[in-house]
Structures are given as structure tokens and as C-alpha cells.
Design a protein around this motif. Sequence first.
Motif, PDB file in Angstrom:
ATOM      1  N   GLU A 191       0.827  -1.200   0.000  1.00  0.00           N
ATOM      2  CA  GLU A 191       0.000   0.000   0.000  1.00  0.00           C
ATOM      3  C   GLU A 191       0.863   1.252   0.000  1.00  0.00           C
ATOM      4  O   GLU A 191       1.810   1.382   0.781  1.00  0.00           O
ATOM      5  CB  GLU A 191      -0.913   0.003   1.223  1.00  0.00           C
ATOM      6  CG  GLU A 191      -1.927   1.126   1.219  1.00  0.00           C
ATOM      7  CD  GLU A 191      -2.977   0.955   2.306  1.00  0.00           C
ATOM      8  OE1 GLU A 191      -3.922   1.749   2.329  1.00  0.00           O
ATOM      9  OE2 GLU A 191      -2.845   0.015   3.115  1.00  0.00           O
ATOM     10  N   THR A 192       0.532   2.184  -0.896  1.00  0.00           N
ATOM     11  CA  THR A 192       1.150   3.502  -0.920  1.00  0.00           C
ATOM     12  C   THR A 192       0.036   4.535  -0.868  1.00  0.00           C
ATOM     13  O   THR A 192      -1.143   4.190  -0.762  1.00  0.00           O
ATOM     14  CB  THR A 192       2.006   3.694  -2.190  1.00  0.00           C
ATOM     15  OG1 THR A 192       1.168   3.579  -3.351  1.00  0.00           O
ATOM     16  CG2 THR A 192       3.118   2.649  -2.267  1.00  0.00           C
TER      17      THR A 192
ATOM     18  N   ASN B  76      -1.860   4.111  -4.395  1.00  0.00           N
ATOM     19  CA  ASN B  76      -1.946   2.810  -5.040  1.00  0.00           C
ATOM     20  C   ASN B  76      -2.039   1.691  -4.012  1.00  0.00           C
ATOM     21  O   ASN B  76      -1.525   1.798  -2.895  1.00  0.00           O
ATOM     22  CB  ASN B  76      -0.726   2.560  -5.937  1.00  0.00           C
ATOM     23  CG  ASN B  76      -0.709   3.452  -7.149  1.00  0.00           C
ATOM     24  OD1 ASN B  76      -1.372   3.184  -8.138  1.00  0.00           O
ATOM     25  ND2 ASN B  76       0.058   4.536  -7.076  1.00  0.00           N
TER      26      ASN B  76
END
Length: 230
Positions: A126-127, A130
Amino acid sequence: MFTGIVQTRLAVADVLKKEDFATFIFDFSDELVDGLVIGASVAINGTCLTAREIIPASSGSGAGSSTGSRVSFDAIGQTLKVTNLGDLKAGSIVNIERAAKFGDEIGGHLLSGHVMQQVRVVEVIETVNNLVVWMERPDNLAPYLLDKGYVALNGCSLTIAEVAGDRFAVHLIPETRDVTTFGLVTVGDKINVEVDPQTQAVVDTVQRLLGSSEALGSLLETIKATSDNG
């Protein structure tokens, strides 16, 4: 028939379990229940279920007033075994999609709501903008889970972004994270899978013509190599 465009994620209000049977109860909003009738199909985590009972909520303007309707769906033992519905309890969050109507825009791809099996989430990356989710790619489904191919996961129409041996990944935009259960996904979660029926039909037909899955794999590798060299 469904399109894989999940309308909302919703908590299970209650689950009534019997031997090889369960009734799932939800509190649908006015918008979600609009036009819904007993006998209509609704996809719950991509599983096509039939509305059994629709009870309008009490109306009024007081502090205890509510809107929408309480809607129940039954699932038999086979459905509970094949899908992740068997693990649901009150408070579990699921994806909801009403059945498509003629004239609707098809934003995803056509789905039957017939889940084939479950796969486990093996990695979540997870960013800020995104979300990449890696899942198992079982041998029996591998021929249908192809790079850039369609797949329905918990009822979401998604494109496979990467394939690496015994696993595959999907990349999720913020809208999908916000609207569906993928915004809550963790390693170990079991995800319902329905492969793209057109891909399945083509692969099965070619496999029958070639006579074996090994021959099909060899053909696919040859086609890929030719494409890469071209």
C-alpha cells in the motif's frame, strides 16, 4: 447477470445459521433498495443470491426514525463451502452489486455471480495512491488467470496486472479502495474468484482440441515468445 462494478460495501446486520444453510440480513439504504423485489438477484461478494424478504424500515422524523429496508438472502451448504460467505458474521463487510438491467452501461465485464472458488491474499503493498494485492494462483485456475486478463474478485471486475508463477496481482485505484472491501484487505483474507467466461471458453476449447493442459501451456509459451520477438 452483473458487471463487476460494486455499488457499495456494507456490513452484515445479522446471520442466521442452520445445518448447511444460512440467512444473511442487511440494512439496505433507500437508494440501494430502490426497485428491488423479492426474488431479485443481488451479488454479495460476487456471489449471486436471491432476495427472500424485504421489510421497509420505520419512517418518521424523530431521533429513532430510520429509512431503507432490511433485506435477507439465503445460501445453501454448497454456496457456503465454495465461497467466503460461510465465514461471514454480523459486522462483516461485503461488496454489494444489484443485478444489471438492459440498457445499463457495462463498465466492467459480464459476470454470472457463480463463484468458482476462493484464493488467499499473500501480500498487500500500500502507498498513498496505489494498492497492490497479490493472491494465490491455483493450478486449476492458472490457465484463466492471465496477465492483463479480466477476473472478478469478491465481485469486483478487475484486470490482472502481474502474474508470477503461483500468484497474481491486481493494482487498485483509490476509488476501488474506497467503495469496495479491497480498501480493508489483509494478508490471509479469502477472496471469491469468478474467472472471465470468455477467457474460460477460449482456453477450454483450445485445451480440448490440443488434448492436454501441457500442450496448451506449450502453445501459450510459443505465442508469447513469438509476440516478444516480433
